[in-house]
Design a protein around this motif. Structure first.
Motif, PDB file in Angstrom:
ATOM      1  N   GLY A  18      11.779  -4.280  -2.061  1.00 28.17           N
ATOM      2  CA  GLY A  18      13.172  -4.702  -1.922  1.00 28.17           C
ATOM      3  C   GLY A  18      13.642  -5.543  -3.096  1.00 28.17           C
ATOM      4  O   GLY A  18      14.761  -5.368  -3.591  1.00 28.17           O
ATOM      5  N   GLU A  19      12.797  -6.449  -3.555  1.00 25.44           N
ATOM      6  CA  GLU A  19      13.158  -7.272  -4.708  1.00 25.44           C
ATOM      7  C   GLU A  19      13.312  -6.413  -5.960  1.00 25.44           C
ATOM      8  O   GLU A  19      14.196  -6.660  -6.797  1.00 25.44           O
ATOM      9  N   ASN A  20      12.474  -5.403  -6.106  1.00 27.62           N
ATOM     10  CA  ASN A  20      12.567  -4.511  -7.269  1.00 27.62           C
ATOM     11  C   ASN A  20      13.858  -3.701  -7.280  1.00 27.62           C
ATOM     12  O   ASN A  20      14.307  -3.247  -8.337  1.00 27.62           O
ATOM     13  N   LEU A  21      14.433  -3.470  -6.100  1.00 26.94           N
ATOM     14  CA  LEU A  21      15.652  -2.656  -6.014  1.00 26.94           C
ATOM     15  C   LEU A  21      16.928  -3.458  -6.192  1.00 26.94           C
ATOM     16  O   LEU A  21      18.017  -2.879  -6.290  1.00 26.94           O
ATOM     17  N   ASP A  22      16.819  -4.777  -6.255  1.00 29.69           N
ATOM     18  CA  ASP A  22      18.010  -5.603  -6.457  1.00 29.69           C
ATOM     19  C   ASP A  22      18.725  -5.196  -7.742  1.00 29.69           C
ATOM     20  O   ASP A  22      18.113  -5.091  -8.815  1.00 29.69           O
ATOM     21  N   GLY A  23      20.017  -4.940  -7.635  1.00 23.23           N
ATOM     22  CA  GLY A  23      20.828  -4.612  -8.801  1.00 23.23           C
ATOM     23  C   GLY A  23      20.846  -3.146  -9.180  1.00 23.23           C
ATOM     24  O   GLY A  23      21.587  -2.758 -10.093  1.00 23.23           O
ATOM     25  N   ALA A  24      20.063  -2.311  -8.508  1.00 24.91           N
ATOM     26  CA  ALA A  24      20.062  -0.880  -8.836  1.00 24.91           C
ATOM     27  C   ALA A  24      21.401  -0.253  -8.451  1.00 24.91           C
ATOM     28  O   ALA A  24      21.959  -0.553  -7.397  1.00 24.91           O
ATOM     29  N   GLU A  25      21.909   0.629  -9.315  1.00 27.26           N
ATOM     30  CA  GLU A  25      23.204   1.273  -9.082  1.00 27.26           C
ATOM     31  C   GLU A  25      23.129   2.757  -9.405  1.00 27.26           C
ATOM     32  O   GLU A  25      22.353   3.189 -10.263  1.00 27.26           O
ATOM     33  N   VAL A  26      23.965   3.523  -8.733  1.00 29.60           N
ATOM     34  CA  VAL A  26      24.139   4.945  -9.044  1.00 29.60           C
ATOM     35  C   VAL A  26      25.356   5.078  -9.948  1.00 29.60           C
ATOM     36  O   VAL A  26      26.440   4.569  -9.634  1.00 29.60           O
ATOM     37  N   TYR A  27      25.191   5.791 -11.071  1.00 28.53           N
ATOM     38  CA  TYR A  27      26.282   5.944 -12.032  1.00 28.53           C
ATOM     39  C   TYR A  27      26.921   7.329 -11.997  1.00 28.53           C
ATOM     40  O   TYR A  27      27.901   7.564 -12.704  1.00 28.53           O
ATOM     41  N   ASN A  28      26.357   8.231 -11.209  1.00 29.22           N
ATOM     42  CA  ASN A  28      26.932   9.571 -11.091  1.00 29.22           C
ATOM     43  C   ASN A  28      26.637  10.083  -9.688  1.00 29.22           C
ATOM     44  O   ASN A  28      25.499  10.439  -9.374  1.00 29.22           O
ATOM     45  N   ASP A  29      27.671  10.129  -8.848  1.00 30.92           N
ATOM     46  CA  ASP A  29      27.492  10.504  -7.445  1.00 30.92           C
ATOM     47  C   ASP A  29      27.229  11.985  -7.237  1.00 30.92           C
ATOM     48  O   ASP A  29      26.928  12.392  -6.110  1.00 30.92           O
ATOM     49  N   ASP A  30      27.357  12.780  -8.278  1.00 22.00           N
ATOM     50  CA  ASP A  30      27.029  14.201  -8.127  1.00 22.00           C
ATOM     51  C   ASP A  30      25.557  14.460  -8.433  1.00 22.00           C
ATOM     52  O   ASP A  30      24.969  15.388  -7.898  1.00 22.00           O
ATOM     53  N   VAL A  31      24.978  13.628  -9.294  1.00 19.18           N
ATOM     54  CA  VAL A  31      23.556  13.777  -9.606  1.00 19.18           C
ATOM     55  C   VAL A  31      22.710  13.156  -8.497  1.00 19.18           C
ATOM     56  O   VAL A  31      21.751  13.759  -8.011  1.00 19.18           O
ATOM     57  N   ILE A  32      23.055  11.932  -8.105  1.00 16.10           N
ATOM     58  CA  ILE A  32      22.389  11.260  -6.985  1.00 16.10           C
ATOM     59  C   ILE A  32      23.440  11.118  -5.896  1.00 16.10           C
ATOM     60  O   ILE A  32      24.295  10.237  -5.944  1.00 16.10           O
ATOM     61  N   ARG A  33      23.388  12.009  -4.936  1.00 13.90           N
ATOM     62  CA  ARG A  33      24.445  12.114  -3.943  1.00 13.90           C
ATOM     63  C   ARG A  33      24.414  10.949  -2.940  1.00 13.90           C
ATOM     64  O   ARG A  33      23.350  10.417  -2.632  1.00 13.90           O
ATOM     65  N   PRO A  34      25.556  10.604  -2.377  1.00  7.93           N
ATOM     66  CA  PRO A  34      25.575   9.674  -1.241  1.00  7.93           C
ATOM     67  C   PRO A  34      24.902  10.335  -0.028  1.00  7.93           C
ATOM     68  O   PRO A  34      24.861  11.577   0.064  1.00  7.93           O
ATOM     69  N   LEU A  35      24.406   9.539   0.885  1.00  6.99           N
ATOM     70  CA  LEU A  35      23.792  10.091   2.091  1.00  6.99           C
ATOM     71  C   LEU A  35      24.779  10.921   2.896  1.00  6.99           C
ATOM     72  O   LEU A  35      24.387  11.837   3.629  1.00  6.99           O
ATOM     73  N   SER A  36      26.056  10.629   2.744  1.00  4.17           N
ATOM     74  CA  SER A  36      27.096  11.363   3.472  1.00  4.17           C
ATOM     75  C   SER A  36      27.404  12.726   2.855  1.00  4.17           C
ATOM     76  O   SER A  36      28.108  13.536   3.470  1.00  4.17           O
ATOM     77  N   ASN A  37      26.892  12.986   1.659  1.00  6.73           N
ATOM     78  CA  ASN A  37      27.164  14.263   0.978  1.00  6.73           C
ATOM     79  C   ASN A  37      25.892  14.777   0.307  1.00  6.73           C
ATOM     80  O   ASN A  37      25.815  14.910  -0.909  1.00  6.73           O
TER      81      ASN A  37
END
Length: 577
Positions: A352-371
Motif C-alpha cells: 500500500g505504501e508503494n502505491l501511494d501517488g500512483a496515477e493512470v495517464y491513459n484510461d484506454d491503455v489501463i482501463r477503469p474497472l467500470s470499462n
C-alpha cells in the motif's frame, strides 16, 4: 527494526576467522585484485546474471550488471557477478521449460555454496523469472529481482508490430498467399528492434509483473522498457537496496506470503496474463510453502476484470504504451481495494505504501474497472472427463463463439504429424472440428513445449478462417491467442484421458460452466483404457532422465517432486570450511 552487525553477516563465516580456510578465502579475493578494505565487514552481494550472447532478451544485461555494482558500492557493499543459466525461449529446443528447474537448482546451489549475504537476480525471458525466484526462495537469503524490461514497439511500413502476436498473424496471411517475400522480410526485421523481452503481455512481461506484484522488485520496475535510461537507474537502485535488505535481514520468507501470492495472481488476471503464469505461479508459491491451486486461480479469474488493453488479450497497445500510461503501479492502484496492501515488499515498506501517488495517464491503455477490456480475468480453469486435474484457456484472447462449442475431434499423436496434416490443402477439416495434439506435456513433449497454439489448417486459412477450437496437453507462448485449451492434466503420455480420445469423437467445451468433455460412453473409455500402451521413455540418461523421473504435472507447477517445500528442508550451508 533490529539491524545486523558485521559479525552476523553470512559472508563473515568465510572471511572473518583467523584460520587457514579463511586465509585462503581472503587471499583468493586479493588474487582478483581486491584489498581487505573492499570486502571485510561489508555485505557481499551476488549478482546472478542470465546474460548470454544468444539471449536477445538479456543482451543489455552485461551493462546493467555494472549499474547494479555501482549501486552496491554506493550503499557500502561489495558485489561479485556470477553467470547463471540463460534459458531463452527463442532458440532452446524443444523448449526452455525443460530447463527452468535446472536454473532453479543452480540458483539455490550457487547461493548456498558461496559467501553471499544477499543476491540480485537478473532475469526476464520467460523461464528465468520463475527459475531464479524458485531457487532463491529455497536458499532463503535476502534477494531482489531485476527484470530485463520489454523491448521497444515493433514497426514496419507504418504499422506497429507486437512480437509473437503479429508474427502468428502475418504467418497466416503468408500461408494464405497474401504476404510477399519482401513484406515478410520487412516484418522479420522490424518486429524486434531493441534489447528486451517481448513487448506484448507475453510470458516474460507476465512473470516480471507477477514478481513485481509479489513485492520482489522495486515498485513498478517490471514496466520500464529495457532501453530506457530509467532502467539503468532502477538497476543501480537494486544494488543500493539489496545492501540495506541484508542489514535488515529481509528475506523472501517475510515477503512471499499467501497474501502476496494472491496479489500476484489478481494482478496477473487484470493484465491479460500468459497462460504460462498458471504453471510458474503455482510452482513459486509451493516453494514458499503457500498452498495455491488451480481452483484459487479460477476463483480470482471469475472476479477480476481485465483492464490492461495490451496485446494479445487487449487490442490496441503494447508494453511501451503501458509504461507511459503509468505502468504496473498505476494498474495496481486501480485494483487497490482487491489487494492485500499490508504485504511487505523488498523496499521494506508495504504494498500500500508503494502505491501511494500512483496515477493512470491513459484510461484506454489501463482501463477503469467500470470499462474493462473483458469483464472477467485473463484465464479460466476447465475440468471434465478430458481434464480431471484441470486445463487452462484464455477466454479474452479467443473468438467468443467458441466459448461454448461442440465438434468432432481431429487427433494428432505428435507435432510432426500435426504439422504435416495442417499443411495439406486437401485435409478433411471444417471450422467446427476440434484439433487435438497429445504427447506434448511435461513428460510427453518432452519438457512441455509451446505447441498449443496449433496452426489453423491451410485449407481453412485460405477460406478466411483464423480461429478454431484446439486442445492439447502442451503450453503456448504468452504472445499467442485463439481458442486454445492448454495444460490438459494428467497429460496423455502418462495415460490421462486425452490419450483415449479418437478422431471423430465429439468434444464439448462449455466455458461458462468450466467444462471440457468428450462425449464418449464410460464403458467404451474403459475398453480404450485397458488397451492403452504407454509410450517409450523420451530419455535414457542425463538431465532429461532426471527431469522425466521427478517432474510433476501441470496442475502442480511442474517442479521436481524432491524440491517442493513439503519434501524437506533445504540442504543448508556446507559445514566444512
Amino acid at each position: 527494526m533490529t539491524r545486523k552487525i558485521k559479525d552476523q553477516l553470512r559472508s563473515a563465516r568465510w572471511f572473518a576467522p583467523d584460520d587457514l580456510r579463511s586465509f585462503g578465502h581472503r587471499s583468493r579475493l586479493m588474487q582478483l585484485g581486491y584489498g581487505e578494505e573492499d570486502f571485510m565487514g561489508k555485505p557481499l552481494i551476488g549478482i546472478l546474471n542470465t546474460w548470454s550472447e544468444i539471449n536477445s532478451c538479456h543482451s543489455h544485461f552485461r551493462e546493467r550488471a555494472q549499474d547494479v555494482k555501482r549501486g552496491v558500492l554506493q550503499a557500502g557493499g561489495f558485489a561479485l557477478e556470477m553467470p547463471a543459466l540463460s534459458v531463452d525461449e527463442s532458440f532452446t529446443k524443444p523448449t526452455s521449460m525443460l530447463y527452468r528447474n535446472m536454473l532453479a537448482m543452480e540458483t539455490e546451489e550457487m547461493i548456498r555454496s558461496h559467501p553471499f549475504d544477499g543476491v540480485v537476480l537478473m532475469g526476464g525471458c520467460d523461464k528465468t523469472t520463475p527459475g531464479l525466484v524458485m531457487g532463491a526462495i529455497t536458499a532463503g537469503i535476502p534477494m531482489i529481482y531485476l527484470p530485463a524490461g520489454p523491448m521497444l514497439r515493433g514497426h514496419y511500413a507504418g504499422r506497429i508490430l507486437g512480437s509473437g502476436s503479429d508474427a502468428w498473424k502475418f504467418w497466416d496471411e503468408r500461408r494464405a498467399g497474401k504476404i510477399s517475400d519482401a513484406e515478410w522480410l520487412g516484418v522479420q526485421g522490424g518486429i524486434a528492434r531493441s534489447a528486451g523481452t517481448c513487448m506484448t503481455m507475453g510470458t516474460a512481461s507476465t512473470m516480471t509483473a507477477i514478481a513485481d506484484a509479489m513485492g520482489l522488485t522495486l515498485p513498478g520496475a517490471s514496466s520500464i522498457p529495457a532501453p530506457d535510461a530509467g532502467h539503468q537507474r532502477m538497476s543501480a537502485e537494486c544494488g543500493r537496496r539489496i545492501v540495506d535488505m541484508v542489514w535488515e535481514d529481509l528475506g523472501p520468507e517475510r515477503i512471499i506470503t499467501e497474501g502476496a501470492v494472491r496479489n500476484a495472481a489478481t494482478v496477473a488476471m487484470a493484465t491479460g496474463c500468459s497462460t504460462n503464469a498458471v504453471v510458474h505461479l503455482i510452482a513459486m508459491a509451493r516453494r514458499a510453502g503457500v498452498d495455491f491451486t488451480l481452483d484459487d486461480l479460477d476463483e480470482l479469474g471469475r472476479t477480476t476484470p481485465l483492464i490492461a488493453n495490451v496485446r494479445p488479450s487487449g487490442q490496441d497497445y503494447l508494453m511501451e504504451d503501458f509504461f507511459y500510461a503509468g505502468g504496473l503501479r498505476a494498474l495496481m492502484k486501480r485494483l487497490e481495494d482487491r489487494l492485500d496492501t499490508s504485504c511487505l515488499t523488498v523496499t521494506g515498506r508495504t504494498m500500500g505504501e508503494n502505491l501511494d501517488g500512483a496515477e493512470v495517464y491513459n484510461d484506454d491503455v489501463i482501463r477503469p474497472l467500470s470499462n474493462p477490456v473483458y469483464a472477467e480475468g485473463s484465464l479460466a480453469v476447465l475440468r471434465g472427463n478430458l481434464a480431471p486435474s484441470g486445463a487452462v484457456i484464455k477466454p479474452a484472447a479467443c473468438d467468443p463463439k467458441f466459448h461454448v462449442h461442440e465438434g468432432p475431434a481431429l487427433v494428432f499423436d505428435s507435432y510432426p504429424e500435426m504439422k504435416e496434416a495442417v499443411n495439406d490443402p486437401d485435409l478433411d477439416v471444417t471450422p467446427d472440428h476440434v484439433m487435438v495434439l497429445r504427447n506434448a506435456g511435461p513428460l510427453g513433449g518432452p519438457g512441455f513445449p509451446e505447441w498449443g497454439m496449433l496452426p489453423i489448417p491451410t485449407a481453412l486459412v485460405k477460406q478466411g478462417h483464423r480461429d478454431m477450437l484446439r486442445i492439447s496437453d502442451a503450453r503456448m507462448s504468452g504472445t499467442s491467442y485463439g481458442a486454445c485449451v492448454l495444460h490438459v492434466a494428467p497429460e496423455s503420455y502418462v495415460g490421462g484421458p486425452l490419450a483415449l480420445l479418437k478422431t471423430g469423437d465429439t468434444v464439448r467445451l462449455d466455458l461458462p460452466n468450466r467444462r471440457l468433455d468428450m462425449l464418449v460412453e464410460e464403458d467404451e473409455l474403459d475398453r480404450r483404457r485397458a488397451a492403452w500402451i504407454r509410450p517409450d521413455p523420451r530419455f535414457q540418461r542425463g538431465w532429461g532422465w532426471m527431469f522425466s523421473n521427478h517432474v510433476t504435472q501441470a496442475d502442480t507447477g511442474c517442479d521436481f517432486d524432491y524440491l517442493e517445500r513439503g519434501h524437506g528442508p533445504a540442504a543448508g550451508e556446507p559445514d566444512i570450511f
